[in-house]
Design a protein around this motif. Structure first.
Motif, PDB file in Angstrom:
ATOM      1  N   ARG A  11       7.210   1.782  -4.111  1.00  0.00           N
ATOM      2  CA  ARG A  11       6.889   1.078  -2.860  1.00  0.00           C
ATOM      3  C   ARG A  11       6.460   2.061  -1.767  1.00  0.00           C
ATOM      4  N   VAL A  12       7.174   3.165  -1.645  1.00  0.00           N
ATOM      5  CA  VAL A  12       6.838   4.162  -0.624  1.00  0.00           C
ATOM      6  C   VAL A  12       5.510   4.834  -0.951  1.00  0.00           C
ATOM      7  N   ARG A  13       5.294   5.178  -2.203  1.00  0.00           N
ATOM      8  CA  ARG A  13       4.001   5.769  -2.581  1.00  0.00           C
ATOM      9  C   ARG A  13       2.845   4.816  -2.310  1.00  0.00           C
ATOM     10  N   ARG A  14       3.053   3.525  -2.594  1.00  0.00           N
ATOM     11  CA  ARG A  14       1.996   2.527  -2.354  1.00  0.00           C
ATOM     12  C   ARG A  14       1.670   2.455  -0.864  1.00  0.00           C
ATOM     13  N   LEU A  15       2.701   2.468  -0.013  1.00  0.00           N
ATOM     14  CA  LEU A  15       2.454   2.453   1.428  1.00  0.00           C
ATOM     15  C   LEU A  15       1.797   3.750   1.881  1.00  0.00           C
ATOM     16  N   ARG A  16       2.222   4.864   1.315  1.00  0.00           N
ATOM     17  CA  ARG A  16       1.610   6.154   1.659  1.00  0.00           C
ATOM     18  C   ARG A  16       0.106   6.119   1.412  1.00  0.00           C
ATOM     19  N   GLU A  17      -0.286   5.640   0.226  1.00  0.00           N
ATOM     20  CA  GLU A  17      -1.709   5.587  -0.108  1.00  0.00           C
ATOM     21  C   GLU A  17      -2.455   4.570   0.762  1.00  0.00           C
ATOM     22  N   ALA A  18      -1.799   3.473   1.075  1.00  0.00           N
ATOM     23  CA  ALA A  18      -2.421   2.468   1.943  1.00  0.00           C
ATOM     24  C   ALA A  18      -2.643   3.026   3.340  1.00  0.00           C
ATOM     25  N   ALA A  19      -1.644   3.711   3.882  1.00  0.00           N
ATOM     26  CA  ALA A  19      -1.789   4.292   5.223  1.00  0.00           C
ATOM     27  C   ALA A  19      -2.910   5.328   5.230  1.00  0.00           C
ATOM     28  N   TYR A  20      -2.949   6.167   4.210  1.00  0.00           N
ATOM     29  CA  TYR A  20      -4.010   7.178   4.124  1.00  0.00           C
ATOM     30  C   TYR A  20      -5.384   6.513   4.045  1.00  0.00           C
ATOM     31  N   THR A  21      -5.522   5.532   3.174  1.00  0.00           N
ATOM     32  CA  THR A  21      -6.796   4.826   3.023  1.00  0.00           C
ATOM     33  C   THR A  21      -7.211   4.156   4.322  1.00  0.00           C
ATOM     34  N   LEU A  22      -6.264   3.511   4.987  1.00  0.00           N
ATOM     35  CA  LEU A  22      -6.578   2.799   6.223  1.00  0.00           C
ATOM     36  C   LEU A  22      -7.056   3.749   7.309  1.00  0.00           C
ATOM     37  N   VAL A  23      -6.314   4.811   7.570  1.00  0.00           N
ATOM     38  CA  VAL A  23      -6.714   5.695   8.672  1.00  0.00           C
ATOM     39  C   VAL A  23      -7.989   6.459   8.342  1.00  0.00           C
ATOM     40  N   ARG A  24      -8.238   6.757   7.082  1.00  0.00           N
ATOM     41  CA  ARG A  24      -9.490   7.450   6.713  1.00  0.00           C
ATOM     42  C   ARG A  24     -10.714   6.535   6.850  1.00  0.00           C
ATOM     43  N   ASN A  25     -10.509   5.231   6.780  1.00  0.00           N
ATOM     44  CA  ASN A  25     -11.634   4.293   6.796  1.00  0.00           C
ATOM     45  C   ASN A  25     -11.702   3.434   8.046  1.00  0.00           C
ATOM     46  N   TRP A  26     -10.933   3.758   9.055  1.00  0.00           N
ATOM     47  CA  TRP A  26     -10.919   2.973  10.284  1.00  0.00           C
ATOM     48  C   TRP A  26     -11.987   3.484  11.225  1.00  0.00           C
ATOM     49  N   PRO A  27     -12.723   2.656  11.922  1.00  0.00           N
ATOM     50  CA  PRO A  27     -12.669   1.194  11.942  1.00  0.00           C
ATOM     51  C   PRO A  27     -13.325   0.608  10.698  1.00  0.00           C
ATOM     52  N   LEU A  28     -12.918  -0.616  10.387  1.00  0.00           N
ATOM     53  CA  LEU A  28     -13.302  -1.226   9.123  1.00  0.00           C
ATOM     54  C   LEU A  28     -14.763  -1.626   9.033  1.00  0.00           C
ATOM     55  N   GLY A  29     -15.389  -2.001  10.106  1.00  0.00           N
ATOM     56  CA  GLY A  29     -16.777  -2.433  10.036  1.00  0.00           C
ATOM     57  C   GLY A  29     -16.885  -3.882   9.599  1.00  0.00           C
TER      58      GLY A  29
END
Length: 187
Positions: free
Chosen positions: A59-77
């Motif tokens: 669960r923590v690893r999944r959130l870690r990857e989600a947070a990384y993906t989100l901040v690297r791709n923000w704003p979403l467009g």
């Protein structure tokens, strides 16, 4: 040397930094539930997270990857890809979880209580706060080509280049020194 470093300026980015060298060596610092327990303690999130098992680690690893993906791709467009939409949903879901409870004891010590849900809640909330804050415009990736650690540049000048001097900054300085010395000696 400390196993975990907290140089990113934000909890969610420090958690993202538990997976190093994403473009090359892909080093996993959260390889076991015990690693996760140590990270939670080092992050001062809760004093005793209780049972930390393989499911909690995932669960923590999944959130870690989600947070990384989100901040690297923000704003979403206008049309974000499905991985980014899933990352946004994962971060938002975590942000709705309860936060660690902090209290003072009679001696003035802070007692931090909670379990993995509260850890996820704190990280998710931090990711939401970061993306929605003026600090987000100061988020950078380390200037070391091999390093993929993200950080918020809180320096007055806004000129910070390295995730931290202990690793990437000193490596760059040492390499630059060796190069200058080599050029001066004509080798």
């Amino acid at each position: 040397m400390d196993e975990f470093v907290f140089v990113s300026g934000r909890l969610c980015l420090d958690l993202a930094g538990t997976r190093l060298w994403r473009r090359s060596l892909r080093t996993e610092l959260l390889g076991s539930p015990d690693d996760l327990r140590r990270w939670i303690g080092a992050a001062c999130l809760v004093d005793d997270p209780g049972a930390v098992d393989a499911r909690a680690l995932e669960r923590v690893r999944r959130l870690r990857e989600a947070a990384y993906t989100l901040v690297r791709n923000w704003p979403l467009g206008d049309s974000p890809d499905s991985a980014v939409e899933e990352a946004l949903a994962e971060v938002n879901e975590a942000a709705r979880l309860p936060l660690p409870r902090h209290q003072l004891d009679a001696a003035g010590r802070v007692l931090r209580t909670g379990g993995v849900d509260e850890v996820l809640g704190a990280v998710g909330r931090d990711a939401v706060d970061l993306v929605g804050s003026p600090q987000f415009s100061r988020m950078k990736e380390c200037a070391n080509d091999e390093c993929t650690r993200l950080f918020v540049d809180l320096s007055r000048s806004g000129a910070r280049r390295w995730c931290g001097m202990a690793e990437c900054g000193n490596r760059h300085k040492a390499a630059s020194y060796r190069q200058r010395k080599k050029e001066r000696s004509g080798v």
